[in-house]
Design an enzyme around this catalytic site. Structure first.
Site, PDB file in Angstrom:
ATOM      1  CG  ASP A 170      60.980  44.612  28.835  1.00 48.64           C
ATOM      2  OD1 ASP A 170      60.141  44.115  28.067  1.00 48.64           O
ATOM      3  OD2 ASP A 170      60.684  45.320  29.814  1.00 48.64           O
TER       4      ASP A 170
ATOM      5  CD  GLU B  83      45.793  40.473  18.927  1.00 51.15           C
ATOM      6  OE1 GLU B  83      45.417  39.435  18.386  1.00 51.15           O
ATOM      7  OE2 GLU B  83      46.357  40.489  20.025  1.00 51.15           O
TER       8      GLU B  83
END
Length: 681
Positions: free
Chosen positions: A369, A424
């Site tokens: 991460d 998106e």
């Protein structure tokens, strides 16, 4: 199988845009770089735009090789170096005694205290060694039993150079818990008489990765923290049934603040106790392996919690133990501490942590991460990456962190594909205004042969402040109009059809692996929000309502069924492990996208109202085709407008650059997958 998943900055485009001029590299310098760096010649052949940076690759690789060589000369090799957990912390000896070891370079004195000595802070002092290390041997009792029993509380006591007395949890602690009402965690000595024994071997690395991103704590529909055992008994069978072959587990490394989603780690070697014991987690991983599912750990080595009493911060009374001293040691946006990756003992700690999770818990690999934050001195804050290669080289890159990642990947042997974020598709435009070319470009914009994990939505999109894909599509109507007893409303109909189409096109066109966040496969309503002051410590949104998909009277089952069959078809046909798709059509006016991959023909009609009779689609393959997946099927909440018994025959009529073509009826808002049945399976 051990694999490392390291999401980095955005991948360079397959067809790179215009780039800033780069200094030319001499033939001699290029030859030297090619001689020094393994596989560099292959990389430059695949992507000649990297050629001006060959010397940079050489310099980085030499730095990596030098550290690896130093580890060999001073520590006996990375194998021994990465076993720090075998000596640091507290360990039972063969004679019943205990050996304790810590690294606290800024400490004036180190002691062990706990239940075993009535919390006398100074009765068991450590002996100071070289390089900031301290050790202690505690003899056994007269009956040869250990003085510090399993399950008892302990603390390291640090006397600082300024005279402070600090109670600390060992950075190597294997189990920490917090009693109800307490603010800080307690270190519990974990040494069970009968530790869990793994029964099943690791599954073979699958040819395709279908990843189910999971969080144990939110895996129940009840408003509480779910357990490892709950996940093992109730969620693993769902994951298996849905056709996922890999679990990516979040928030396993202990984190004091539940609402941090596991990204503010306090104890790096401890599995989070809020879900159960270490043995419970081992059983979870073992059970997944018995189902043929591999398990990846979301590992957080990009930063650490700034907690001091139950974290790594100020462990030895200074701000420069595990972290950079001063401003460089703080991430201002995340309000957390940043590791000093060039420090020898920090490297030992982090590399040992990698190995600990592989060996003690049998995880099959990792997703690292926050790699963008690691790679840049400015942590990528406020930065928009264009894809120009100059962004990945230069003084703005933190090469200490980069070399650490190289060492970590070297340790686990296999570098797993970088993750990619799918842009998106929903927030800005109505679907009639969607641009087919932009959709295809977004999903295929990656360097040739660079493997990527694709997803339509991850946990980030489910968090409060954003919406899941289903919620963006259907919003408040999900509360009132998801019953099969009620007629389709336009919003629910649109949402259910597009949810399937977006996930399928991402799965088939977006990469070489696919990721889904738990619950999103069936269109989980609402957002994800952990208990915190801002929501009155409510668990209402910190749960996954799996029972919705089990209710035959609700439409969630349709999305669940489609996700299952999409994964099963991939398992059978293997498009994720096949070469990248050939896109033959992206028609803006018709809203049609067509492409071929793994011997399958994929056709998407995104038009909100237009259906097409006898629509010609190009294909490389001659012969007979059958429908093998149809988003319009009744079992998926569709309108059942296609006859699956229909045979489609291609003819040698070239179309859109393909030598053959066939005619297909394509209803509006439908995705079809056709297979050539003349080919051997």
């Amino acid at each position: 199988m051990a694999a490392a998943v390291a999401p980095a900055a955005p991948a360079a485009p397959a067809a790179p845009p215009a780039r800033a001029p780069q200094a030319k590299i001499s033939e001699a310098a290029l030859a030297a770089a090619l001689a020094d760096v393994p596989e560099l010649a292959r990389l430059l052949e695949m992507d000649p735009y990297l050629k001006p940076f060959a010397v940079e690759f050489q310099r980085r690789y030499k730095k990596f090789s030098e550290i690896l060589r130093n580890i060999g000369e001073n520590e006996g090799g990375i194998d021994k170096f990465s076993r720090g957990y075998e000596t640091f912390g507290i360990h039972r000896c063969a004679d019943g005694g205990l050996y304790c070891k810590e690294w606290a370079p800024g400490a004036e004195g180190v002691f062990l205290t706990g239940d075993f000595n009535g919390w006398n802070p100074f009765s068991y002092p450590y002996k100071k060694l070289d390089y900031g290390k301290w050790e202690l041997y505690i003899p056994p009792k007269l009956d040869k039993s250990v003085l510090v029993p399993h399950g008892s509380k302990v603390k390291v006591v640090i006397t600082s150079k300024s005279g402070e007395i600090l109670y600390r949890i060992s950075p190597w602690a294997k189990y920490v818990t917090r009693e109800v009402g307490n603010v800080n965690y307690d270190w519990i000595h974990w040494d069970p008489e009968y530790p869990y024994k793994f029964k099943h071997s690791r599954p073979k690395k699958p040819r395709s990765l279908r990843i189910y991103e999971s969080h144990v704590g939110i895996s129940s529909h009840e408003g509480k923290i779910a357990s490892y055992k709950h996940f093992t008994c109730n969620v693993l069978p769902r994951i298996k049934g849905l056709g996922y072959n890999c679990i990516q587990m979040m928030a396993i490394m202990e984190h004091a603040y539940y609402a941090s989603f596991g990204y503010q780690v306090t104890s790096f070697f401890a599995a989070s106790s809020r879900y159960g014991t270490p043995e419970d987690l081992k059983e979870l991983v073992d059970t997944a392996h018995s189902m043929g599912i591999i398990v990846l750990l979301d590992v957080v080595h990009s930063h650490a919690s700034k907690n001091s009493e139950d974290g790594l911060n100020m462990f030895d009374g200074t701000d420069s133990c595990f972290f950079h001293s001063g401003p460089r040691g703080t991430h201002n946006v995340w309000d957390s501490k940043l590791f000093a990756y060039s420090n020898w003992e920090v490297l030992r700690f982090l590399l040992s942590n990698i190995r600990w999770w592989l060996e003690e818990y049998c995880f099959d690999g990792f997703r690292f991460d926050g790699v963008t934050s690691m790679l840049y001195h400015d942590h990528g804050v406020g930065k928009s990456f264009s894809g120009d290669y100059s962004e990945y080289f230069g003084l703005h890159v933190d090469e200490d962190a980069l070399v650490y990642l190289m060492l970590a990947n070297h340790l686990v042997h296999t570098l797993y594909p970088d993750s990619i974020t799918i842009a998106e598709l929903l927030k800005e435009y109505k679907d009639e205004d969607w641009n087919m070319g932009n959709i295809v470009y977004t999903l295929t914009n990656r360097r040739y042969l660079e493997k990527c994990i694709a997803y339509a939505e991850s946990h980030d999109q489910a968090l409060v402040g954003d919406k899941s894909l289903a919620f963006w599509l259907m919003d408040a109507e999900m509360y009132t109009n998801m019953s099969v007893l009620a007629p389709f409303t336009p919003v629910i109909d649109r949402g259910i059809q597009l949810h399937k189409m977006i996930r399928l096109i991402t799965h088939t066109l977006g990469g070489e692996g696919y990721l889904n966040f738990m619950g999103n496969e069936f269109g989980h309503p609402e957002w994800l929000d952990f208990p915190r002051k801002g929501n009155d410590e409510s668990y209402h949104y910190a749960r996954r309502q799996f029972h919705l998909t089990d209710d035959d009277l609700l439409r969630y089952k349709f999305l669940n069924n489609f996700d299952r069959d999409m994964n099963r078809l991939e398992e059978r046909c293997g498009w994720l492990s096949a070469p990248q798709a050939h896109v033959s059509e992206k028609h803006e006016g018709n809203k049609i996208i067509a492409f071929e991959r793994a011997g399958l023909l994929f056709i998407f009609n995104f038009h909100p109202s237009k259906s097409y009779t006898d629509y010609r689609v190009g294909t490389a393959l001659p012969g007979k085709f059958k429908i093998v997946l149809d988003s319009d099927a009744a079992e998926y909440g569709g309108h059942h407008r296609l006859d699956h018994n229909t045979d489609f025959f291609s003819e040698p009529f070239g179309h859109n650059g393909r030598p053959n073509s066939l005619l297909v009826y394509i209803p509006n808002r439908v995705a079809l997958v056709l297979q050539n049945v003349d080919l051997p399976n």
